[in-house]
Design an enzyme around this catalytic site. Structure first.
Site: not given
Length: 519
Positions: A2, A51-52
């Protein structure tokens, strides 16, 4: 992965949500998937999310059970599964399956020491509503960036990137002449300084605690020195730690692969991945038109050996437009030309995966640079020649033409070990002469009493008790790795919204290798 940012008005003034919106907007490339905001009177923070893990439910900022502790987080906590189990057993309740949520619960239990159990890469901010305390933290080796600007009694502003921080018009833009001089000496600006006098980088392995009364820095990790006795089990233990480091970095809810250059470091990572995965590893390599510089043949050999799904790309010289784009992503003066191939390999990898493992850190752990061998040679020469002999040899070497092979080694032998080690981090031994020709009279006067190698001297002194090779490896890890290599990898990968993970820089593996005595 992020981008995070925020501001704490120490004068009690309310935060302007429009500022947070602008700061988030400056980092969309770091997190194209989601955006979040949190405001609590004089404090506010924001994030952009790539997003992971737990893709659908990992919205940030995220809080604890009663909403008294909030976090924004850039990075990955690889041991979050184990930490989550421990915290659940202690009575904590989780709303998501993300790695981020373990941070708020660890903070409830440990306060600023919440970073100690974390195994990963991170730049994070925790807001404690109850005590009106802000905690900023950066991972042990400096894989993830965190800038801040503190105006005493007025405000603290922080962000993952300098461009986001500068969305706050109150942050002063005066150039730091000492940082400029260090850039001219090293081709990058070493932490904790930035190119602006009013902006600092949170050092690797540090936390910053800010309350209405002020802010304080705390070191929570330091690279250990070698132990005196060798370990007969060192090869087996290293293999175990590397396997574990790779294994926990395979945790992902999105496509994952690896960079592959064909060198020892990335090949070891890819081979370990191939052993652990039940599918072919997705590997990416780049090469150049000039076969003398291209590593594609070596990468292809490894790819065939492990049976990877291999992708290659030939890159050409960067255009002026690309250089301008890289400057925008880098924010500060930065002239390591390897940023260009890193940009291209990240772009090529992003076509197939969202996460890529790399071999970064191998040279710094295992003495892969020429300066490491030279440092060992100079150490032996100083011991044989003594101080007088070393000085005499240096005086003789000074008469040799500039560029003569071995001249710089002989010159350094005549210096104290600290100076000889520090000089190896100039981008060229000719830095003092080049600056004398380049600088205006005003800049020469402003910088004549400055020491651009001071960060390297400090790192040398911290490792003074180690042998010559381990000492310079300590200096490398504390300076060049953090402020050049990892900056390049973070900015160039984030330019393509690609997360890069470095198993060789797992802090448990790094600590193990650092404790090994010289061979």
């Amino acid at each position: 992965m992020c981008g995070i940012a925020g501001t704490y008005r120490l004068d009690g003034a309310p935060v302007d949500p429009r500022l947070l919106k602008r700061m988030a907007g400056a980092m969309v490339h770091r997190g194209p998937d989601d955006e979040g905001f949190y405001v609590d009177g004089p404090f506010g923070m924001t994030m952009r999310r790539l997003s992971i893990i737990d893709v659908g439910a990992g919205h940030q900022p995220l809080c604890n059970e009663d909403g008294s502790v909030w976090v924004v987080f850039n990075g990955e906590i690889y041991n979050y599964v184990e930490l989550r189990d421990e915290l659940t057993a202690r009575g904590h309740r989780f709303k998501t399956a993300t790695d981020t949520e373990v941070i708020v619960h660890l903070y409830e239990d440990l306060g600023r020491d919440c970073v100690q159990p974390l195994r990963g890469m991170f730049g994070l901010a925790v807001w404690d509503q109850r005590t009106r305390t802000l905690l900023l933290a950066r991972d042990r080796l400096g894989k993830k960036p965190l800038y801040y600007s503190l105006r005493s009694g007025q405000a603290l502003v922080f962000a993952s990137e300098l461009k986001a921080l500068l969305e706050d018009a109150t942050v002063e833009r005066d150039v730091d002449v000492e940082s400029l001089d260090r850039y001219a000496s090293l081709l990058y600006v070493p932490s904790p300084a930035s190119i602006f006098r009013s902006v600092r980088k949170l050092p690797a392995g540090h936390t910053l605690v800010c309350t209405p009364e002020g802010a304080s820095l705390h070191r929570y990790w330091e690279l250990p020195l070698p132990e005196p006795e060798p370990r007969p089990d060192a090869p087996d233990r290293f293999h175990e730690l590397l396997t574990e480091a790779v294994k926990i970095r395979l945790r992902s809810d999105v496509p994952l692969g690896a960079f592959l250059s064909g060198g020892v470091d990335s090949s070891a990572v890819v081979a370990t991945m191939a052993r652990l995965l039940n599918r072919p590893v997705v590997t990416t390599s780049i090469g150049f038109d000039d076969d003398g510089y291209s590593e594609l043949p070596y990468a292809a050999v490894v790819a065939r050996h492990v049976g990877s799904e291999h992708h290659e790309r030939i890159v050409t010289a960067p255009s002026p437009e690309l250089i301008e784009r890289l400057v925008w992503h880098l924010d500060e003066p930065f002239a390591d030309s390897s940023a260009v191939p890193t940009y291209f390999v990240s772009m090529a990898a992003r076509e197939h995966v969202t996460v890529a493992l790399s071999g970064d850190g191998g040279d710094e752990l295992f003495a892969g640079y020429g300066r490491h061998r030279v440092e060992a040679l100079e150490h032996r020469l100083r011991r044989v020649l003594g101080r007088r002999g070393g000085r005499a040899l240096a005086l003789a070497a000074a008469r040799l033409p500039v560029g003569t092979k071995g001249r710089n080694v002989l010159l350094d032998v005549g210096l104290p070990a600290e100076d000889g080690c520090a000089r190896k981090f100039y981008f060229t031994p000719e830095v003092p002469r080049l600056k004398a020709r380049l600088y205006s009279p005003w800049l020469r006067a402003e910088t004549e009493k400055l020491d651009p190698l001071a960060p390297f001297r400090r790192a040398f002194r911290r490792a003074a008790a180690a042998d010559a090779v381990n000492r310079i490896l300590n200096v490398d890890i504390a300076t060049y790795l953090c402020d050049d290599i990892l900056v390049k990898v973070d900015r160039m990968s984030m330019a393509h919204s690609l997360e890069v993970r470095a198993p060789l820089l797992d802090h448990k593996l790094v600590e193990f290798v650092a404790k090994l005595p010289p061979a």
